[in-house]
Design a protein around this motif. Structure first.
Motif, mmCIF file in Angstrom:
data_model
loop_
_atom_site.group_PDB
_atom_site.id
_atom_site.type_symbol
_atom_site.label_atom_id
_atom_site.label_comp_id
_atom_site.label_asym_id
_atom_site.label_seq_id
_atom_site.Cartn_x
_atom_site.Cartn_y
_atom_site.Cartn_z
ATOM 1 N N PHE A 200 4.830 -7.901 -7.015
ATOM 2 C CA PHE A 200 5.662 -7.115 -6.113
ATOM 3 C C PHE A 200 4.957 -5.825 -5.694
ATOM 4 C CE2 PHE A 200 8.958 -3.755 -5.707
ATOM 5 C CZ PHE A 200 9.588 -4.223 -4.563
ATOM 6 N N SER A 201 4.294 -5.169 -6.647
ATOM 7 C CA SER A 201 3.562 -3.928 -6.340
ATOM 8 C C SER A 201 2.436 -4.183 -5.359
ATOM 9 C CB SER A 201 2.993 -3.317 -7.628
ATOM 10 O OG SER A 201 4.014 -2.999 -8.530
ATOM 11 N N LEU A 202 1.750 -5.312 -5.527
ATOM 12 C CA LEU A 202 0.673 -5.651 -4.602
ATOM 13 C C LEU A 202 1.207 -5.897 -3.191
ATOM 14 C CD1 LEU A 202 -1.372 -8.127 -6.839
ATOM 15 C CD2 LEU A 202 -2.055 -5.812 -6.195
ATOM 16 N N LEU A 203 2.351 -6.567 -3.109
ATOM 17 C CA LEU A 203 2.915 -6.896 -1.798
ATOM 18 C C LEU A 203 3.410 -5.659 -1.057
ATOM 19 C CD1 LEU A 203 4.913 -10.177 -2.564
ATOM 20 C CD2 LEU A 203 2.669 -9.941 -1.482
ATOM 21 N N LEU A 204 3.739 -4.583 -1.784
ATOM 22 C CA LEU A 204 4.214 -3.362 -1.135
ATOM 23 C C LEU A 204 3.144 -2.717 -0.249
ATOM 24 C CD1 LEU A 204 6.353 -1.600 -3.912
ATOM 25 C CD2 LEU A 204 7.166 -2.574 -1.745
ATOM 26 N N ALA A 205 1.889 -3.027 -0.508
ATOM 27 C CA ALA A 205 0.812 -2.454 0.305
ATOM 28 C C ALA A 205 0.338 -3.406 1.400
ATOM 29 C CB ALA A 205 -0.372 -2.084 -0.600
ATOM 30 N N VAL A 206 1.004 -4.543 1.537
ATOM 31 C CA VAL A 206 0.591 -5.565 2.499
ATOM 32 C C VAL A 206 1.334 -5.377 3.816
ATOM 33 C CG1 VAL A 206 0.776 -8.036 2.999
ATOM 34 C CG2 VAL A 206 -0.097 -7.284 0.789
ATOM 35 N N GLN A 207 0.609 -5.526 4.911
ATOM 36 C CA GLN A 207 1.224 -5.401 6.231
ATOM 37 C C GLN A 207 1.025 -6.648 7.088
ATOM 38 O OE1 GLN A 207 0.524 -1.562 8.214
ATOM 39 N NE2 GLN A 207 -0.368 -0.821 6.303
ATOM 40 N N MET A 260 -1.555 8.271 -4.282
ATOM 41 C CA MET A 260 -2.459 9.087 -5.084
ATOM 42 C C MET A 260 -3.908 8.757 -4.722
ATOM 43 S SD MET A 260 -0.514 8.940 -8.764
ATOM 44 C CE MET A 260 1.200 9.448 -8.883
ATOM 45 N N THR A 261 -4.128 7.507 -4.334
ATOM 46 C CA THR A 261 -5.390 7.118 -3.703
ATOM 47 C C THR A 261 -5.009 6.264 -2.506
ATOM 48 O OG1 THR A 261 -5.582 5.116 -5.037
ATOM 49 C CG2 THR A 261 -6.628 7.099 -5.905
ATOM 50 N N ARG A 262 -5.918 6.030 -1.618
ATOM 51 C CA ARG A 262 -5.610 5.246 -0.424
ATOM 52 C C ARG A 262 -6.566 4.053 -0.351
ATOM 53 N NH1 ARG A 262 -2.063 7.730 2.766
ATOM 54 N NH2 ARG A 262 -1.698 9.958 2.471
ATOM 55 N N PRO A 263 -6.219 2.967 -1.060
ATOM 56 C CA PRO A 263 -7.128 1.819 -1.091
ATOM 57 C C PRO A 263 -7.062 0.993 0.175
ATOM 58 C CG PRO A 263 -5.133 1.306 -2.296
ATOM 59 C CD PRO A 263 -5.002 2.735 -1.835
ATOM 60 N N GLY A 264 -8.217 0.555 0.647
ATOM 61 C CA GLY A 264 -8.229 -0.428 1.713
ATOM 62 C C GLY A 264 -8.099 -1.812 1.119
ATOM 63 N N ARG A 266 -10.297 -4.181 0.803
ATOM 64 C CA ARG A 266 -11.416 -4.558 -0.061
ATOM 65 C C ARG A 266 -11.243 -3.978 -1.467
ATOM 66 N NH1 ARG A 266 -17.824 -3.991 1.541
ATOM 67 N NH2 ARG A 266 -18.631 -5.163 -0.248
ATOM 68 N N ARG A 267 -10.847 -2.696 -1.542
ATOM 69 C CA ARG A 267 -10.629 -2.086 -2.847
ATOM 70 C C ARG A 267 -9.456 -2.752 -3.558
ATOM 71 N NH1 ARG A 267 -10.949 2.298 -6.211
ATOM 72 N NH2 ARG A 267 -8.946 3.002 -7.052
ATOM 73 N N ARG A 268 -8.410 -3.073 -2.823
ATOM 74 C CA ARG A 268 -7.247 -3.703 -3.440
ATOM 75 C C ARG A 268 -7.588 -5.097 -3.967
ATOM 76 N NH1 ARG A 268 -1.724 -2.688 -3.747
ATOM 77 N NH2 ARG A 268 -2.512 -0.573 -3.997
ATOM 78 N N LEU A 269 -8.482 -5.808 -3.260
ATOM 79 C CA LEU A 269 -8.913 -7.120 -3.737
ATOM 80 C C LEU A 269 -9.680 -7.006 -5.053
ATOM 81 C CD1 LEU A 269 -10.054 -8.895 -0.441
ATOM 82 C CD2 LEU A 269 -8.035 -9.409 -1.828
ATOM 83 N N LEU A 270 -10.589 -6.015 -5.134
ATOM 84 C CA LEU A 270 -11.342 -5.811 -6.374
ATOM 85 C C LEU A 270 -10.403 -5.425 -7.517
ATOM 86 C CD1 LEU A 270 -14.449 -3.872 -4.985
ATOM 87 C CD2 LEU A 270 -14.371 -6.247 -5.797
#
Length: 362
Positions: A200-207, A260-264, A266-270
């Motif tokens: 769920f946390s991962l999906l919150l950053a998905v657009q 607190m950080t702004r991952p793109g 690529r960073r979120r995948l890693l």
């Protein structure tokens, strides 16, 4: 009539004051509960304390925790020799999981929890029970209850009847085993609240759907790798450390969502790959509790993992359309992301503190 009443009273008075003769049978009854699984039988055995006084270490007439600990190896050998489950002419492998003082029907005793495992699915077995008959108590009785799903069977074992043949009414074949492990995988992801919260946390950053597909693929690849390594015995980590690390992984992702950080992407995948490795060990821990049949080890492992993925995709298919609909504007997306991430962060932080013992669980 008065004479009859007095006779009955005198009889029961004699019963209550002659424990050795009258209570000899009730006090030496044992009880077995066998729960039949796919490739193993969990066997819970209650033995009265008076039948185990030969294992009394300090001579106080009791068999307590200290006696059990000091005589664990001797008790294990005694049980392995006298209690056996035989399937297809081969004895199942017995492991003594735990033993503890217990009480049944006001009788003190010891409960032994054993697991009997076999390479093939359990299709039936013969109980060979020779406990106590020849060396302690020839009048010992054991009442056995066997449960397999909705099926129940019963047996009484004594000196003259030391074996009982149990036949499964619904024996598990290859297809049944695979379907069962697939359902276990689905059930684990749907009831594994920490894994769901991470997703769920991962999906919150998905657009976009494409971003979600990449993230789910990364999570799948990572936890599949460690699940397989742990299942075949090449990776082993302390369960409390794994569970704490899973909670902290959720905290970290939620914190990133808050900005607190702004991952793109690529960073979120890693990040997903790294944390997914930890979650895979958690999946393996849940699978270890159930066990894998050796005859169908590889196919059952794959089936469980496919079940996990099916359950995960079901969650994504349910949540993502609603989330993308809510996130049509930047303001709405940010509001829901902050609110959801704060909730997730608080809950995951609570789990982490609970798992390291800093706060008491329920």
């Amino acid at each position: 009539m008065l004479f009859l009443i007095l006779l009955i009273i005198s009889f029961f008075w004699g019963v209550s004051n002659d424990r050795d003769t009258v209570y000899a049978h009730p006090l030496n009854n044992g009880y077995s509960y066998l729960n039949v699984g796919l490739n193993a039988v969990d066997y819970e055995l209650f033995v009265p304390e008076q039948s185990l006084l030969g294992f009394d270490v300090d001579g106080n007439g009791r068999v307590l925790g200290n006696d059990l600990n000091e005589r664990r190896e001797q008790l294990t050998s005694y049980l392995r020799e006298h209690v056996r489950l035989i399937q297809q002419a081969e004895p199942m492998r017995m492991t003594l999981k735990e033993m503890e003082p217990a009480e049944k029907d006001a009788v003190s005793g010891v409960t032994f929890r054993m697991r009997f495992e076999t390479d093939a699915p359990v299709s039936g077995f013969t109980i060979e029970y020779g406990l106590l008959f020849d060396d302690v108590d020839p009048l010992h009785l054991n009442f056995a209850l066997i449960e397999q799903g909705d099926d129940l069977d019963q047996a009484v074992l004594d000196r003259e009847h030391r074996t009982y043949a149990y036949a499964a009414l619904h024996p598990a074949g290859w297809g049944t085993v695979l379907w069962t492990y697939f359902k276990l995988g689905v059930l684990h992801i749907w009831t594994g609240y920490d894994h769901l919260l991470f997703l769920f946390s991962l999906l919150l950053a998905v657009q976009r759907w494409a971003d979600a597909a990449w993230i789910v693929t990364a999570f799948t690849a990572a936890h599949s790798a460690t699940l397989i390594l742990a299942a075949v015995g090449l990776l082993s980590l302390p369960p409390i450390g794994v569970e704490t690390a899973i909670a902290l992984s959720i905290c970290y992702v939620a914190a990133e969502n808050l900005g607190m950080t702004r991952p793109g992407l690529r960073r979120r995948l890693l990040l997903t790959l790294g944390f997914g490795l930890i979650h895979g060990v958690g999946f393996a821990g849940a699978l270890e509790e159930v066990g894998l049949p050796r005859a169908y080890f590889n196919s059952s492992l794959v089936s469980f993992n496919v079940g996990v993925e099916a359950g995960q995709l079901g969650v994504v298919a349910l949540l993502l359309p609603a989330w993308l609909k809510l996130a049509r504007t930047e303001k709405a997306r940010r509001t829901v992301t902050i609110a959801g991430s704060l909730l997730v962060l608080g809950l995951a932080a609570y789990w982490a503190l609970e798992r390291v013992g800093l706060i008491a669980g329920r």
